[in-house]
Design a protein around this motif. Structure first.
Motif, PDB file in Angstrom:
ATOM      1  N   ASN A   1     -16.737   6.009  57.599  1.00 49.21           N
ATOM      2  CA  ASN A   1     -17.137   4.942  56.688  1.00 49.21           C
ATOM      3  C   ASN A   1     -18.642   4.726  56.810  1.00 49.21           C
ATOM      4  O   ASN A   1     -19.114   4.059  57.735  1.00 49.21           O
ATOM      5  CB  ASN A   1     -16.373   3.652  57.025  1.00 49.21           C
ATOM      6  CG  ASN A   1     -16.743   2.516  56.078  1.00 49.21           C
ATOM      7  OD1 ASN A   1     -17.191   2.746  54.958  1.00 49.21           O
ATOM      8  ND2 ASN A   1     -16.567   1.294  56.536  1.00 49.21           N
ATOM      9  N   ILE A   2     -19.399   5.310  55.904  1.00 51.73           N
ATOM     10  CA  ILE A   2     -20.858   5.260  55.969  1.00 51.73           C
ATOM     11  C   ILE A   2     -21.349   4.060  55.155  1.00 51.73           C
ATOM     12  O   ILE A   2     -21.297   4.055  53.929  1.00 51.73           O
ATOM     13  CB  ILE A   2     -21.478   6.571  55.450  1.00 51.73           C
ATOM     14  CG1 ILE A   2     -20.876   7.772  56.187  1.00 51.73           C
ATOM     15  CG2 ILE A   2     -22.992   6.541  55.624  1.00 51.73           C
ATOM     16  CD1 ILE A   2     -21.034   7.727  57.692  1.00 51.73           C
ATOM     17  N   SER A   3     -21.819   3.037  55.861  1.00 55.04           N
ATOM     18  CA  SER A   3     -22.247   1.792  55.215  1.00 55.04           C
ATOM     19  C   SER A   3     -23.580   1.970  54.505  1.00 55.04           C
ATOM     20  O   SER A   3     -24.301   2.952  54.725  1.00 55.04           O
ATOM     21  CB  SER A   3     -22.381   0.681  56.261  1.00 55.04           C
ATOM     22  OG  SER A   3     -23.478   0.957  57.130  1.00 55.04           O
TER      23      SER A   3
ATOM     24  N   SER B   1     -25.109  13.938  48.814  1.00 53.92           N
ATOM     25  CA  SER B   1     -24.168  14.997  49.177  1.00 53.92           C
ATOM     26  C   SER B   1     -23.784  14.896  50.655  1.00 53.92           C
ATOM     27  O   SER B   1     -22.624  15.114  51.027  1.00 53.92           O
ATOM     28  CB  SER B   1     -24.754  16.376  48.867  1.00 53.92           C
ATOM     29  OG  SER B   1     -25.898  16.631  49.658  1.00 53.92           O
ATOM     30  N   GLY B   2     -24.744  14.543  51.492  1.00 55.56           N
ATOM     31  CA  GLY B   2     -24.449  14.376  52.911  1.00 55.56           C
ATOM     32  C   GLY B   2     -23.521  13.203  53.168  1.00 55.56           C
ATOM     33  O   GLY B   2     -22.580  13.295  53.969  1.00 55.56           O
ATOM     34  N   VAL B   3     -23.777  12.085  52.494  1.00 53.30           N
ATOM     35  CA  VAL B   3     -22.931  10.897  52.653  1.00 53.30           C
ATOM     36  C   VAL B   3     -21.515  11.184  52.144  1.00 53.30           C
ATOM     37  O   VAL B   3     -20.520  10.789  52.763  1.00 53.30           O
ATOM     38  CB  VAL B   3     -23.545   9.697  51.918  1.00 53.30           C
ATOM     39  CG1 VAL B   3     -22.569   8.514  51.881  1.00 53.30           C
ATOM     40  CG2 VAL B   3     -24.850   9.285  52.599  1.00 53.30           C
ATOM     41  N   LYS B   4     -21.409  11.896  51.025  1.00 54.18           N
ATOM     42  CA  LYS B   4     -20.098  12.243  50.485  1.00 54.18           C
ATOM     43  C   LYS B   4     -19.300  13.092  51.468  1.00 54.18           C
ATOM     44  O   LYS B   4     -18.100  12.883  51.683  1.00 54.18           O
ATOM     45  CB  LYS B   4     -20.236  12.980  49.154  1.00 54.18           C
ATOM     46  CG  LYS B   4     -18.894  13.336  48.506  1.00 54.18           C
ATOM     47  CD  LYS B   4     -19.089  14.069  47.191  1.00 54.18           C
ATOM     48  CE  LYS B   4     -17.744  14.341  46.521  1.00 54.18           C
ATOM     49  NZ  LYS B   4     -16.835  15.155  47.369  1.00 54.18           N
ATOM     50  N   ALA B   5     -19.967  14.061  52.091  1.00 50.32           N
ATOM     51  CA  ALA B   5     -19.291  14.912  53.065  1.00 50.32           C
ATOM     52  C   ALA B   5     -18.771  14.092  54.244  1.00 50.32           C
ATOM     53  O   ALA B   5     -17.652  14.323  54.732  1.00 50.32           O
ATOM     54  CB  ALA B   5     -20.239  15.999  53.551  1.00 50.32           C
TER      55      ALA B   5
END
Length: 276
Positions: free
Chosen positions: A127-129, A116-120
């Protein structure tokens, strides 16, 4: 042994050899001493991954709380499983728990909170690798441990040791964040010596070390990620000669990870070169 190597060994408090029995007593007494000096503490909390380091520290924690209770102290140990979804080496975690025999065996799956944190972040245009997601997993695991410690009037234990400290092979404010670091000064093979002495199942301390943070490269070995073997790291830390390529790689990792070992800079403690 040159001066740089000698200074690093001194900084990381590594002994060239250990007396295993004395080391066990020293670490248990360190944990007990913290309780005696902070009697309001009612628990130790530690994430158990199924690897060598958390298995070793988990055993120390349980041994310490059992001794403390015989001495009239109120304290418990919470061993926390922190899988991200399905853990590929979950059998090793089961085996570590059986060996440790903790007061409490807790499982908190971190997948939903990490995702959920990465999606936000992605929705906000970042761009979260996969590599960064690995750091998010480590930080979420530490967040969970601190939440448990807050509820149970406890302190969080960290399993960082000299062979990780020299390379910076931990996540800043993730597994590198803890209240107590009892394994400081040990290298990998010294940890193995102690686990063997404590009758740990061999497959746990001979297991190939892996942080298992990257979903694209599951169970990637530490040595592959570091590009140097723990054997060479241990030899370096014990003041022995290592091949030039390994020596230079260790120094490179040490220098580029210095920020992890430093305290945060503030406006009154900037290094001289940053003030200019």
């Amino acid at each position: 042994m040159n001066d740089i190597q000698q200074n690093i060994i001194k900084e990381l408090h590594v002994k060239p050899t250990i007396n295993v029995k004395e080391e066990v007593r020293e670490i248990i007494d360190f944990l007990k001493g913290y309780k005696y000096n902070h009697d309001f503490i009612k628990s130790f909390v530690l994430g158990i991954s199924g690897g060598q380091d958390s298995t070793l520290l988990g055993k120390f924690a349980q041994m310490a709380v059992e001794e403390l209770r015989t001495e009239g102290k109120e304290i418990e140990f919470y061993a926390v499983r922190l899988p991200y979804g399905e853990q590929l080496d979950s059998q090793d975690v089961d085996d570590a728990i059986i060996f440790i025999q903790p007061d409490y065996d807790v499982t908190i799956n971190i997948k939903e909170s990490v995702d959920s944190g990465v999606k936000a972040l992605n929705d906000a245009g970042f761009n979260i690798s996969d590599f960064v997601i690995g750091n998010e997993k480590a930080r979420e695991r530490m967040k969970v441990q601190y939440a448990i410690a807050a509820d149970k009037k406890g302190v969080v234990l960290g399993s960082d040791h000299a062979a990780e400290a020299i390379t910076g092979f931990y996540t800043k404010f993730g597994d590198g964040a803890a209240d107590l670091m009892p394994l400081t000064g040990l290298n990998k093979h010294q940890g193995q010596q102690i686990l063997k002495y404590l009758n740990c199942p061999e497959h746990l301390y001979l297991k190939i070390p892996t942080a298992d943070l990257e979903s694209d490269r599951p169970l990637l070995s530490d040595e592959e990620a570091l590009q140097v073997s723990y054997g060479h790291i241990d030899d370096f830390l014990e003041g022995k000669e290592v091949p030039k390529e390994a020596f230079n790689r260790i120094l490179h990792l040490y220098k580029t990870s210095q920020h992890k070992r430093d305290k945060a800079y503030h406006r009154y403690n900037l290094p001289q070169n940053m003030e200019e």
